[in-house]
Write a protein that holds these residues in place. Structure first.
Motif, PDB file in Angstrom:
ATOM      1  N   ARG A  38       0.822  -1.220   0.000  1.00 27.64           N
ATOM      2  CA  ARG A  38       0.000   0.000   0.000  1.00 27.64           C
ATOM      3  C   ARG A  38       0.854   1.268   0.000  1.00 27.64           C
ATOM      4  O   ARG A  38       0.497   2.266  -0.617  1.00 27.64           O
ATOM      5  N   LYS A  39       1.986   1.219   0.686  1.00 25.93           N
ATOM      6  CA  LYS A  39       2.850   2.398   0.779  1.00 25.93           C
ATOM      7  C   LYS A  39       3.437   2.794  -0.569  1.00 25.93           C
ATOM      8  O   LYS A  39       3.708   3.973  -0.811  1.00 25.93           O
ATOM      9  N   THR A  40       3.665   1.811  -1.427  1.00 21.26           N
ATOM     10  CA  THR A  40       4.261   2.113  -2.734  1.00 21.26           C
ATOM     11  C   THR A  40       3.213   2.309  -3.825  1.00 21.26           C
ATOM     12  O   THR A  40       3.565   2.557  -4.986  1.00 21.26           O
ATOM     13  N   ARG A  41       1.939   2.233  -3.456  1.00 16.28           N
ATOM     14  CA  ARG A  41       0.863   2.349  -4.456  1.00 16.28           C
ATOM     15  C   ARG A  41      -0.160   3.403  -4.042  1.00 16.28           C
ATOM     16  O   ARG A  41      -1.373   3.187  -4.107  1.00 16.28           O
ATOM     17  N   LEU A  42       0.332   4.536  -3.616  1.00 11.68           N
ATOM     18  CA  LEU A  42      -0.550   5.609  -3.165  1.00 11.68           C
ATOM     19  C   LEU A  42      -1.528   6.023  -4.265  1.00 11.68           C
ATOM     20  O   LEU A  42      -1.135   6.213  -5.414  1.00 11.68           O
ATOM     21  N   GLY A  43      -2.816   6.136  -3.892  1.00  7.62           N
ATOM     22  CA  GLY A  43      -3.831   6.561  -4.848  1.00  7.62           C
ATOM     23  C   GLY A  43      -4.358   5.456  -5.731  1.00  7.62           C
ATOM     24  O   GLY A  43      -5.249   5.677  -6.555  1.00  7.62           O
ATOM     25  N   ASN A  99       8.551   3.353  -6.446  1.00 10.90           N
ATOM     26  CA  ASN A  99       8.051   4.101  -5.287  1.00 10.90           C
ATOM     27  C   ASN A  99       8.543   3.536  -3.956  1.00 10.90           C
ATOM     28  O   ASN A  99       7.979   3.845  -2.910  1.00 10.90           O
ATOM     29  N   LEU A 115       8.912   5.436  -0.634  1.00  8.88           N
ATOM     30  CA  LEU A 115       7.746   5.742   0.194  1.00  8.88           C
ATOM     31  C   LEU A 115       7.539   4.706   1.298  1.00  8.88           C
ATOM     32  O   LEU A 115       6.804   4.950   2.245  1.00  8.88           O
TER      33      LEU A 115
END
Length: 228
Positions: A57-62, A75, A78
């Motif tokens: 989830r942290k590397t797939r914001l949005g 990402n 992040l």
């Protein structure tokens, strides 16, 4: 994937686990990567689950939630956890001063390596107050590195840690593991070939002895038959 010159040290650190080089790391790839560097089934399975669930989830914001728990390499900065050494900056770049500081402050037994106790003290020195998730993340990654890469005296060497930061360590470990398997296969094949050859020779000797014993008997029977 980005131009290699533009890739940060932190991206290089995780790229080994992107087994098909598509810029995304799935749990199966994390598992495969850990197996390739010599981790057992249990460690590889646990690592794949917690790393991908924790970082996806942290590397797939949005982006929408995915039960496939992919990690996007571009990402990965992040997902940098707190209570860390500071060797990676906020952009995931390698900070030489922070790396050298690890050994200047904590390597007392040998200047170029850390004992298990020194590593423990180093991890504690990184902890931020009440940052339990960061503590756990730091503890886990360093303990795994020590478990897989310590020498026969339990020391974790500076060049090994440096290679872990830039990711080159993992390919080296995988190559060494593959070479060991190849040697093992070669030795096993040689053993079974030798065993089979010896067994074949033994069987031939048995046949020869049987023939040697039977020929006189057959000859005597034939002789008696002709006499009658």
């Amino acid at each position: 994937m980005e131009d290699h010159n533009q890739i940060s040290a932190l991206q290089k650190h995780v790229m080994f686990f992107d087994r098909n080089n598509d810029g995304v790391i799935y749990p199966s790839e994390t598992f495969e990567g850990f197996r390739a560097i010599g981790a057992g089934l249990v460690l590889s399975s646990v690592a794949a689950f917690f790393i991908n669930v924790g970082l996806s989830r942290k590397t797939r914001l949005g982006q929408p939630f995915s039960f496939h728990f992919p990690i996007e390499v571009k990402n990965i900065k992040l997902a940098k956890h707190t209570s860390d050494s500071g060797v990676y900056d906020k952009e995931g770049r390698f900070v030489s001063e922070k790396f050298e500081e690890i050994f200047a402050k904590h390597a007392h037994t040998q200047r170029q390596a850390l004992t298990a106790d020194e590593l423990q003290k180093f991890m504690k020195s990184n902890r931020e107050p009440k940052d339990y998730a960061g503590w756990l993340a730091g503890y886990t990654e360093w303990k795994i590195l020590h478990y897989l890469c310590k020498d026969e005296h339990g020391m974790l060497h500076k060049d090994t840690i440096r290679a872990a930061y830039d990711g080159s360590l993992f390919q080296k470990m995988a190559d060494e593991k593959a070479s060991e398997k190849k040697k093992c296969f070669s030795y096993t094949s040689t053993f079974f070939f030798s065993f089979s050859a010896a067994q074949s020779m033994f069987d031939e000797q048995k046949i020869y002895k049987t023939i040697s014993l039977d020929v006189p008997l057959i000859s005597s029977h034939l002789t008696l038959g002709f006499r009658h």
